[in-house]
Write an enzyme that holds these catalytic residues in place. Structure first.
Site, PDB file in Angstrom:
ATOM      1  CG  HIS A 135      41.747  10.203 106.266  1.00  0.00           C
ATOM      2  ND1 HIS A 135      41.418  11.528 106.493  1.00  0.00           N
ATOM      3  CD2 HIS A 135      42.769   9.925 107.117  1.00  0.00           C
ATOM      4  CE1 HIS A 135      42.207  12.018 107.436  1.00  0.00           C
ATOM      5  NE2 HIS A 135      43.043  11.065 107.827  1.00  0.00           N
TER       6      HIS A 135
ATOM      7  CG  HIS B 137      38.549  14.214 104.070  1.00  0.00           C
ATOM      8  ND1 HIS B 137      39.640  13.785 104.821  1.00  0.00           N
ATOM      9  CD2 HIS B 137      39.085  14.824 102.983  1.00  0.00           C
ATOM     10  CE1 HIS B 137      40.751  14.121 104.207  1.00  0.00           C
ATOM     11  NE2 HIS B 137      40.454  14.744 103.088  1.00  0.00           N
TER      12      HIS B 137
END
Length: 676
Positions: free
Chosen positions: A28, A262
């Protein structure tokens, strides 16, 4: 401060996070890019610790909630010298010290294992409770801070309600939490799932709340300065940040704030990996390098941290020299030393519930163990932790001289806070509720096992004999679930959990002895609501015989060449005793009876001992108030286990015993039928 160097350091953190995820092709990157400014300012200017003594007990502590932002921590700690270049280059790989979600590694600055959102910051709240508890006993010099870091997902997880409420209610001014508010989550924008006013919510719980531009270093400084000066409330710093801060496309156009940033490597998004590294000042050919100017800057920061820690240590040494007795006590707390305890001295009445026996032990511990916090989920008068409470008083805002935490109805929050108390060190944590509500605690129990924390779980109302409260309150499958953890090894290759279901009052004394002495793993005590007839003592000293429970299982009745072995734990052992009298009188059978409070510990004994208790060539009959699987492994392929395979019903306990087949007469007949 140096604006150019501060910006370069934050960009270095961003570039490292991007490179780690890209090389691993997993992770991430966007969130760490948003949180980099806060982390750099926190660690370079505010965070107090000793780089030469990472386990210094009076250090500030950082509790990460958003475990998927692990690269943010690894990059920051790499700048501080806690990781090597190869460590960050091998993110998420077999054998690396940089796993996908952070796991406890205090030597490198990782205070907690995180991953399931919501638990990380809640452990931080627990650590703040422990710090205040110790400060109340040893003085205001113990003023280290607990920092939390939370994301949108952590704020949304229900556990944040409990953590926020309790932290505000207790006025945990030593707890400072940064909320990385970037309006983006893994699969959507936050406005698609929530419209709440987070600031108002935390303010209503009694927090100091400030909202800042999470990329403005001066605003971050002011927020942290004010938070450190706060003496009445915990502080929430809402940092408005940009997901993927610094990302650009192949032509250099900014590409920030997108959901896809993300949870994907940057190269798999609309941004360009190499151009983004260049935009952040990195060398594309050597993306895991620390920038030369940043490396020099951090050498100065590290040296300053060492000097500041030494000054604090001199202050502590001065206190120690003036308070030798308190100093020795503090060292004992931090080392996890137990005082001399005599569990045989805890007087117990005949035929009482094991929850009542536990209450008597807790009263004894309250008077003899000074560094224990006991908590209950609004059930202290039912789970009988009030035995402890009656010898102390509750923790409350401005007064941490007590040792009982009234958590309210918040089982998961309470259990997770206990993990945080244990992680902080110096304080033992006990949490209690009804056994059926262990279902609400499972995520925390699991992390307690993974982190190898010696939390003590007290679960009462252990079977269908809860009675009139009915099926929602009658545990049937819970013991089977908990005992699975006895079969699961932790990373130290030990049984990850110890589950103890004592058969009478003296076995309860021994179970508490085992729980207190177990400092390697969590322990669960599974206790009855109803009275249990005390087991017979062959020697006249039931406590001495009950010490057999320390081997996980032992014979409470032993004859030569038995015809059958009866096994159980908890209140069913007394039922086997009643059935055995009939088997001896009516059938002339020779019977051995074994109490097995912990199969996990029993399986650790020698093969000879196990076969002495449960001979492989004899018929074995097991009795359990839960699922038969609780004892089927012990009974073996040729044995039989009678248990429940349905939910309970609302009726008096004695009626349920008869309806479900758990009276002495009924068990006698079941054994006879089995032997035929």
């Amino acid at each position: 401060m140096n604006k150019e160097l501060d910006q370069l350091a934050a960009d270095n953190i961003r570039a490292l996070a991007v490179a780690m995820v890209e090389k691993a092709n997993s992770g991430h990157p966007g969130g760490p890019m948003g949180g980099a400014d806060y982390m750099h300012i926190l660690y370079s200017e505010f965070f107090n610790y000793d780089p030469s003594d990472m386990k210094w007990p009076f250090r500030d502590r950082f509790f990460m909630d958003a475990g998927h932002l692990s690269t943010l921590m690894y990059a920051q700690y790499y700048l501080l010298g806690n990781y090597e270049k190869d460590d960050v280059a091998n993110f998420r790989q077999w054998g690396s010290v940089t796993p996908g979600h952070p796991e406890v590694d205090v030597a490198r600055g990782i205070e907690n294992t995180s991953g399931p959102l919501g638990q990380g910051h809640t452990m931080g709240v627990g650590a703040a409770v422990a710090a205040n508890f110790l400060k109340a006993r040893f003085g205001d010099w113990m003023n280290h801070k607990i920092y939390g870091f939370i994301s949108d997902g952590g704020v949304q997880e229900e556990i944040s309600q409990g953590a926020g409420r309790i932290a505000g209610h207790l006025g945990l001014s030593n707890f400072i939490m940064f909320y990385d508010s970037n309006d983006v989550q893994l699969s959507s924008k936050t406005d698609e799932v929530t419209s709440e006013n987070t600031a108002m919510k935390y303010e209503s719980w009694g927090w100091k709340v400030v909202t800042i531009d999470g990329h403005d270093h001066d605003q971050i400084r002011k927020a942290l300065t004010d938070a450190n000066a706060e003496t009445d409330k915990p502080t929430l710093i809402i940092g408005q940040t940009i997901m993927g801060k610094g990302c650009v496309t192949a032509d250099g156009t900014p590409y920030e704030g997108y959901t896809e940033l993300h949870g994907k490597p940057i190269g798999d998004t609309g941004a360009d990996y190499e151009k983004t590294l260049l935009n952040l000042g990195a060398d594309v050919a050597n993306p895991f390098d620390i920038y030369a100017k940043v490396e020099e800057y951090y050498e100065g920061i590290i040296n300053k941290k060492k000097d500041e820690a030494q000054a604090k240590k001199r202050e502590i040494d001065a206190w120690r020299s003036e308070n030798a007795e308190l100093s020795a006590k503090l060292d004992g707390f931090l080392e996890g030393k137990l005082p001399d305890l005599d569990f045989s001295s805890v007087a117990q009445k005949e035929g009482q519930a094991t929850r009542a026996a536990s209450s008597n032990v807790l009263a004894y511990l309250a008077q003899n163990v000074e560094n224990m916090i006991v908590s209950s989920a609004d059930l202290s008068n039912s789970d009988k932790t009030d035995g402890f409470l009656k010898k102390t008083h509750i923790l409350k805002k401005g007064d941490f001289s007590g040792a009982f935490l009234q958590a309210g109805v918040a089982e998961l929050t309470m259990a997770t806070m206990a993990n945080g108390i244990a992680l902080h060190g110096g304080v033992m944590a006990v949490v209690a509720t009804f056994f059926v509500f262990s279902d609400y605690m499972k995520p925390a129990i699991r992390l307690s096992c993974i982190q190898e924390l010696p939390v003590k779980f007290v679960w009462t109302h252990d079977a269908f004999r809860v009675g009139e409260d009915g099926p929602t309150h009658q545990p049937i499958e819970q013991e089977a679930q908990i005992r699975l953890l006895e079969k699961l090894k932790n990373h130290s290759h030990e049984q990850s959990f110890v589950a103890l279901r004592p058969a009478d009052s003296q076995e309860t004394n021994v179970a508490w002895k085992m729980a207190m002495e177990n400092q390697k793993t969590p322990t669960g005590l599974i206790l009855s609501r109803q009275g249990i007839k005390d087991l017979p003592a062959k020697s006249g000293n039931r406590y001495q015989e009950a010490l057999g429970a320390e081997k996980g299982g032992y014979l409470i009745q032993e004859v030569a060449d038995p015809d059958v072995i009866l096994i159980a734990n908890g209140s069913e052992v007394a039922t086997l005793v009643a059935a055995t009298k009939l088997l001896e009188e009516k059938e002339g059978l020779k019977v051995n009876i074994a109490s097995i409070p912990s199969e996990g510990i029993f399986r650790q004994q020698s093969e000879a001992y196990q076969e002495k208790v449960i001979p492989p060539n004899k018929p074995v009959f097991g009795l359990t108030a839960g699922l038969p699987v609780n004892l089927e492994g012990l009974a073996g392929a040729n044995g039989k286990v009678f248990g429940l395979e349905h939910f309970g019903y609302s009726a008096p306990a004695t009626v349920l015993d008869e309806k479900f087949g758990f009276t002495g007469d009924q068990v006698y007949q079941q054994v006879v039928d089995f032997l035929k």
